[in-house]
Design an enzyme around this catalytic site. Structure first.
Site, PDB file in Angstrom:
ATOM      1  N   CYS A  60      47.532  28.339  87.397  1.00 53.87           N
ATOM      2  CA  CYS A  60      46.387  27.452  87.172  1.00 53.87           C
ATOM      3  C   CYS A  60      46.885  26.021  86.979  1.00 53.87           C
ATOM      4  O   CYS A  60      47.807  25.773  86.202  1.00 53.87           O
ATOM      5  CB  CYS A  60      45.604  27.901  85.948  1.00 53.87           C
ATOM      6  SG  CYS A  60      45.001  29.605  86.078  1.00 53.87           S
ATOM      7  N   TYR A  98      45.811  23.428  85.483  1.00 52.56           N
ATOM      8  CA  TYR A  98      45.710  22.791  84.173  1.00 52.56           C
ATOM      9  C   TYR A  98      46.381  23.590  83.055  1.00 52.56           C
ATOM     10  O   TYR A  98      46.260  23.230  81.884  1.00 52.56           O
ATOM     11  CB  TYR A  98      44.245  22.551  83.802  1.00 52.56           C
ATOM     12  CG  TYR A  98      43.386  23.794  83.823  1.00 52.56           C
ATOM     13  CD1 TYR A  98      43.598  24.827  82.926  1.00 52.56           C
ATOM     14  CD2 TYR A  98      42.355  23.935  84.744  1.00 52.56           C
ATOM     15  CE1 TYR A  98      42.829  25.964  82.934  1.00 52.56           C
ATOM     16  CE2 TYR A  98      41.570  25.074  84.764  1.00 52.56           C
ATOM     17  CZ  TYR A  98      41.812  26.075  83.857  1.00 52.56           C
ATOM     18  OH  TYR A  98      41.047  27.212  83.873  1.00 52.56           O
ATOM     19  N   CYS A  99      47.072  24.677  83.373  1.00 49.33           N
ATOM     20  CA  CYS A  99      47.623  25.545  82.331  1.00 49.33           C
ATOM     21  C   CYS A  99      48.596  24.783  81.429  1.00 49.33           C
ATOM     22  O   CYS A  99      49.499  24.100  81.908  1.00 49.33           O
ATOM     23  CB  CYS A  99      48.336  26.740  82.953  1.00 49.33           C
ATOM     24  SG  CYS A  99      48.994  27.889  81.713  1.00 49.33           S
ATOM     25  N   GLY A 110      50.559  32.900  78.664  1.00 50.11           N
ATOM     26  CA  GLY A 110      50.816  33.658  79.879  1.00 50.11           C
ATOM     27  C   GLY A 110      49.722  34.659  80.222  1.00 50.11           C
ATOM     28  O   GLY A 110      48.559  34.485  79.945  1.00 50.11           O
ATOM     29  N   CYS A 136      51.152  26.486  66.104  1.00 50.36           N
ATOM     30  CA  CYS A 136      49.871  26.714  66.758  1.00 50.36           C
ATOM     31  C   CYS A 136      50.113  26.950  68.240  1.00 50.36           C
ATOM     32  O   CYS A 136      51.123  26.491  68.785  1.00 50.36           O
ATOM     33  CB  CYS A 136      48.959  25.501  66.546  1.00 50.36           C
ATOM     34  SG  CYS A 136      47.419  25.524  67.507  1.00 50.36           S
ATOM     35  N   ASP A 137      49.199  27.635  68.881  1.00 50.32           N
ATOM     36  CA  ASP A 137      49.308  27.911  70.309  1.00 50.32           C
ATOM     37  C   ASP A 137      49.389  26.631  71.131  1.00 50.32           C
ATOM     38  O   ASP A 137      50.029  26.592  72.185  1.00 50.32           O
ATOM     39  CB  ASP A 137      48.105  28.750  70.751  1.00 50.32           C
ATOM     40  CG  ASP A 137      48.221  29.237  72.178  1.00 50.32           C
ATOM     41  OD1 ASP A 137      49.338  29.582  72.604  1.00 50.32           O
ATOM     42  OD2 ASP A 137      47.190  29.290  72.866  1.00 50.32           O
TER      43      ASP A 137
END
Length: 411
Positions: A26, A28-29, A74, A295-296
């Site tokens: 993707c 924009y990932c 992921g 944080c993620d």
């Protein structure tokens, strides 16, 4: 001000069993490039030994009778069903009387009957990433060979539904689909998706020596905002138009996370999403190799807390640096935020987006502030009504009839 002791609330550590590995690419990932943080570890999968250590420590650190495991990527389904069966065995082994729940996020393209049966039998809540109708979804969400992925996601959703699996949608709002909120919303209603999270994508480009291209929140002050990012004006307009559709007919039937969190802010209670909470710092992430980050969205070297092989989860998640990280969300608000009449609904939103300049010239203001303020001003009368309903033990869904009656005074 929320002065609750940090142990008084659940603490989450999102698990990345396959790291940033994914079958899609993707555009924009924000996570695929995290593989560059681990150039000397080509497999990027969590070992059984690490899985057991994480499971044991994660359950033991909780102060509530319920424990939620959240699996993220992921792409989580890059690991086989056997990995998650083992995870469930370990959860039962270390549960010690606690209720264990599992939620998993996936792009949906790898879901098979085997996966769906597993999710159903073990009561997994499945989040599926899908960005609306085909033309909008496929614009950014393609495979590593450049092929569109929309049909694969739809097939995955149909497989979940065939087996009666509970699922919800996570939709990224970007520069393209933000212009089509009505079509966007109709698409999810046609799917009969009752729970939807709309997440704005905003990333800045900043070249790192190791090849990473996205800026962390504390670097690249003059970094360029990526062209796929939603603008503040787009975000505000998207939310207002979306809300107008929802409030007419769908309150209490379709649940849109940002509308729920806004009402929570209006009521003065903690929202169900961290981005609009008063503080943060209670939702870390553990990588495939045991590294733990704040944080993620803060998986950058400067926000690494340590490794579970060297420090306990409890030690890392309640370390002074982590507690300060969470408190900084409130402590570093700009003057413009502190003076805003909608502060309780927003709390400056997510710190990862605080790279803009306030009206007073302060750095560290939220980039999407203008859009959020547009939205809050638009929904204020409706939120006032629903707050009034709840305070008087009435159904907030009566706002639909109130709207149809021309929004008369309710007090």
């Amino acid at each position: 001000m929320n002065n609750a002791h940090p142990f008084a609330r659940p603490t989450y550590v999102m698990a990345k069993p396959a790291g940033s590995l994914c079958n899609l690419a993707c555009r924009y990932c924000y996570y695929t490039e995290k593989a560059r943080l681990y150039p000397n570890n080509p497999r990027h999968v969590m070992s059984d030994e690490l899985l057991e250590e994480f499971t044991r420590q994660y359950i033991e650190m909780q102060t509530t009778p319920e424990v939620l495991f959240t699996w993220h990527g992921g792409e989580t389904l890059m690991r086989p069903v056997a990995f998650y069966k083992r995870a469930l065995e370990l959860q039962r082994c270390y549960a010690n009387g606690r209720r264990i729940d599992n939620a998993i996020q996936t792009n949906g393209t790898l879901i098979t009957d085997e996966w769906a049966r597993f999710f159903k039998e073990n009561n997994f809540l499945v989040g599926v990433s899908i960005d609306g109708p085909k033309e909008y979804h496929d614009a950014y969400r393609r495979t590593r060979t450049g092929r569109p992925s929309w049909y694969g996601v739809i097939q995955g959703i149909r497989t979940l539904e065939k087996h009666g699996v509970e699922w919800n949608a996570l939709a990224v709002v970007n520069a393209l689909n933000a212009e089509h909120p009505e079509e966007f919303y109709r698409f999810f209603k046609d799917l009969n998706c009752r729970f939807i999270q709309f997440t704005p994508v905003v990333e800045r480009l900043y070249r790192h020596p190791d090849g990473r291209t996205l800026a962390s929140p504390i670097e690249g002050g003059v970094a360029e905002v990526a062209d796929f990012s939603v603008t503040p004006q787009q975000w505000g307009n998207f939310l207002c138009r979306l809300f107008d559709l929802w409030v007419q007919d769908d309150v209490g039937e379709y649940f849109i996370q940002i509308f729920d969190s806004t009402l929570a802010g209006w009521m003065g209670v903690a929202p169900g999403v961290c981005s609009t909470g008063e503080t943060c710092g209670h939702a870390g992430v553990i990588e495939f190799n045991g590294d733990v980050y704040a944080c993620d969205h803060f998986v950058f070297p400067e926000f690494k807390l340590g490794n579970i092989k060297e420090k306990s989860l409890m030690e890392m998640m309640y370390a002074p640096t982590m507690l300060q990280f969470g408190e900084n969300k409130r402590a570093l608000l700009t003057r413009q935020c502190k003076e805003c009449e909608y502060l309780s609904a927003c709390h400056g939103e997510c710190p990862r987006l605080r790279f803009a300049e306030s009206v007073y010239g302060e750095r560290g203001h939220n980039y999407l502030c203008e859009g959020y303020k547009m939205f809050f001003e638009h929904v204020a009368p409706y939120m006032d009504f629903m707050k009034h309903q709840l305070q008087n033990h009435k159904a907030p869904a009566e706002v639909m009839q109130w709207v149809k009656n021309g929004m008369p005074r309710y007090r």
